[in-house]
Design a protein around this motif. Structure first.
Motif, PDB file in Angstrom:
ATOM      1  N   LYS A 242       0.819  -1.220   0.000  1.00 40.37           N
ATOM      2  CA  LYS A 242       0.000   0.000   0.000  1.00 40.37           C
ATOM      3  C   LYS A 242       0.855   1.274   0.000  1.00 40.37           C
ATOM      4  CE  LYS A 242      -0.722   0.665   4.984  1.00 40.37           C
ATOM      5  NZ  LYS A 242      -1.720   0.710   6.072  1.00 40.37           N
ATOM      6  N   ASN A 243       2.117   1.154   0.460  1.00 41.82           N
ATOM      7  CA  ASN A 243       3.000   2.328   0.499  1.00 41.82           C
ATOM      8  C   ASN A 243       3.968   2.380  -0.669  1.00 41.82           C
ATOM      9  OD1 ASN A 243       1.914   3.167   3.002  1.00 41.82           O
ATOM     10  ND2 ASN A 243       3.256   1.746   4.098  1.00 41.82           N
ATOM     11  N   THR A 244       3.808   1.481  -1.636  1.00 42.15           N
ATOM     12  CA  THR A 244       4.759   1.420  -2.754  1.00 42.15           C
ATOM     13  C   THR A 244       4.220   2.049  -4.034  1.00 42.15           C
ATOM     14  OG1 THR A 244       3.950  -0.757  -3.447  1.00 42.15           O
ATOM     15  CG2 THR A 244       5.745  -0.715  -1.833  1.00 42.15           C
ATOM     16  N   GLY A 245       2.933   2.408  -4.064  1.00 38.70           N
ATOM     17  CA  GLY A 245       2.347   2.954  -5.276  1.00 38.70           C
ATOM     18  C   GLY A 245       2.136   1.920  -6.356  1.00 38.70           C
ATOM     19  N   MET A 246       1.980   0.657  -5.967  1.00 37.37           N
ATOM     20  CA  MET A 246       1.796  -0.424  -6.942  1.00 37.37           C
ATOM     21  C   MET A 246       0.441  -0.290  -7.624  1.00 37.37           C
ATOM     22  SD  MET A 246       1.965  -4.556  -6.265  1.00 37.37           S
ATOM     23  CE  MET A 246       3.748  -4.634  -6.292  1.00 37.37           C
ATOM     24  N   ASP A 247       0.421  -0.491  -8.958  1.00 37.40           N
ATOM     25  CA  ASP A 247      -0.839  -0.384  -9.685  1.00 37.40           C
ATOM     26  C   ASP A 247      -1.734  -1.589  -9.381  1.00 37.40           C
ATOM     27  OD1 ASP A 247      -0.553  -2.500 -12.085  1.00 37.40           O
ATOM     28  OD2 ASP A 247       1.377  -1.499 -11.792  1.00 37.40           O
ATOM     29  N   LYS A 248      -3.008  -1.460  -9.745  1.00 35.63           N
ATOM     30  CA  LYS A 248      -4.009  -2.467  -9.396  1.00 35.63           C
ATOM     31  C   LYS A 248      -3.702  -3.825 -10.011  1.00 35.63           C
ATOM     32  CE  LYS A 248      -7.920  -3.703  -7.508  1.00 35.63           C
ATOM     33  NZ  LYS A 248      -8.072  -3.778  -6.044  1.00 35.63           N
TER      34      LYS A 248
END
Length: 394
Positions: free
Chosen positions: A47-53
């Motif tokens: 959630k803190n890594t900016g990973m896309d959906k």
């Protein structure tokens, strides 16, 4: 077709049902509860890594399936998990490219871990999240129980704590998010382990805890002495083996030289000197037999190169000799060696067995060597006497 969020719910239910139906109860650590914890840790880290959906969906599918291979056995369970998730995704018409990504995420959890992509790093961190959890000691207890039942690895309290200290000390999380979430508690758990180890050592010193075999094998002084003993014995055996080989080579060289001289000098004169046929025949036979025995002394023996898990557990296979594992897949040899290195008694037993087998090989070498020298000595005397007698009578 891409991995949809609805497929995650199906994957969770599928894994839960599959574990319930196929996983042995002896797996007290690698079970559905551990898998749930890993999935939650993946969500927390990601959630803190900016990973896309889409990448998140790939990661979570991999997290649900990453330990499902334990239902098929502990050997290569990562590969089994990758095959199982591939079958699941294929049934749900997921693209091959997506399936390959998910499989690579799971395979990155193999020890020693070497993740490359962000998703692989997150799953590796999540798989070790228990090291930095409040329930670490409960998880460690379950893992110890599982290893005892599944791998037949039984540790003393002291050895178990030392192994945990070593593992946690050498472990590092890959992502900044995991470091932030788990490092503080992991260090606190490590500190608690060191306190437990210190307390055990104090109890041993005061006599409250005694070694089950009357000797403290964990003593650094004794351990150095044992290792020196093994090293000296192995060196002595290898020197004796080299001496035997050199003596055999000397016999082979001398007798081969004699045969070449006899054949080149006497063989051409036998038609005019028939009285030399018998002495010549005797000396050639002596030389050929001596060479044959000397070759037997140095002839290597290579085994089938395979072993079973039962042989490893019972100490019936020497993992230090290439002839016992050259035909085995690397992962099976690696796992057997890890199991051996984690158990000091089994490790020392392997070294003892290796030295014992070296002694057996030396017995065979020196037996043939003695036979070769004896035959050569007697044969040489008989050959010379036969030449002398022949010349005297002729």
């Amino acid at each position: 077709m891409k991995i949809a969020s609805t497929l995650l719910q199906e994957a969770a239910e599928y894994v839960k049902q599959y574990f319930a139906k196929h996983l042995k109860p002896e797996f007290t650590f690698h079970n559905f509860e551990h898998t749930e914890g890993v999935v939650q840790a993946c969500e927390l880290i990601a959630k803190n890594t900016g990973m896309d959906k889409q990448s998140m969906n790939q990661l979570l599918i991999a997290a649900w399936f990453h330990d499902l291979g334990y239902t098929r056995g502990i050997e290569d369970h990562e590969e089994s998990s990758a095959v199982m998730v591939d079958n699941f995704l294929e049934r749900n018409q997921v693209d091959e490219k997506e399936r390959k990504i998910v499989k690579s995420i799971i395979l990155a959890t193999r020890m020693p871990q070497s993740p490359e992509t962000l998703a692989e790093q997150i799953l590796c961190d999540a798989d070790m999240h228990h090291l930095g959890s409040e329930d670490y000691f409960s998880h460690a207890k379950n893992l110890r129980k599982e290893w005892s039942k599944i791998r037949q690895l039984d540790f003393t309290d002291k050895k178990w704590i030392k192994n945990n200290i070593q593992f946690i000390s050498s472990h590092q999380y890959y992502t900044p998010s995991a470091m932030e979430s788990f490092n503080d508690k992991k260090n606190a758990n490590l500190h608690q382990l060191k306190k437990k180890l210190k307390k055990l050592k104090e109890d041993e010193s005061s006599g409250k805890v005694k070694s089950s075999i009357g000797v403290n094998l964990d003593s650094p002084k004794l351990e150095r002495g044992v290792e020196t003993l093994f090293r000296v014995m192995a060196d002595n055996h290898m020197r004796l083996s080299d001496m035997a080989d050199n003596k055999s080579n000397l016999l082979i060289t001398i007798n081969a030289l004699v045969i070449s001289i006899v054949l080149s000098v006497l063989a051409t004169k036998l038609d005019t000197n028939p009285h030399l046929i018998l002495p010549t025949f005797i000396i050639i036979v002596v030389n050929v037999v001596t060479i044959t025995i000397a070759i037997l002394a140095t002839r290597p023996k290579v085994n089938a190169g395979t072993f079973t898990k039962d042989q490893v557990k019972s100490g019936q296979v020497n993992l230090l000799f290439f002839g016992n594992f050259h035909a085995m897949p690397f992962h099976e040899y690696r796992d057997a060696m890890w199991d051996t290195m984690m158990d000091k008694k089994r490790l020392y037993s392997n070294i003892m067995y290796d030295i014992y087998l070296l002694g057996k090989v030396l017995k065979k070498k020196y037996h043939y060597l003695k036979l070769a020298y004896t035959f050569f000595m007697i044969g040489l005397i008989v050959s010379i006497l036969s030449f002398v007698i022949t010349f005297l009578f002729m």
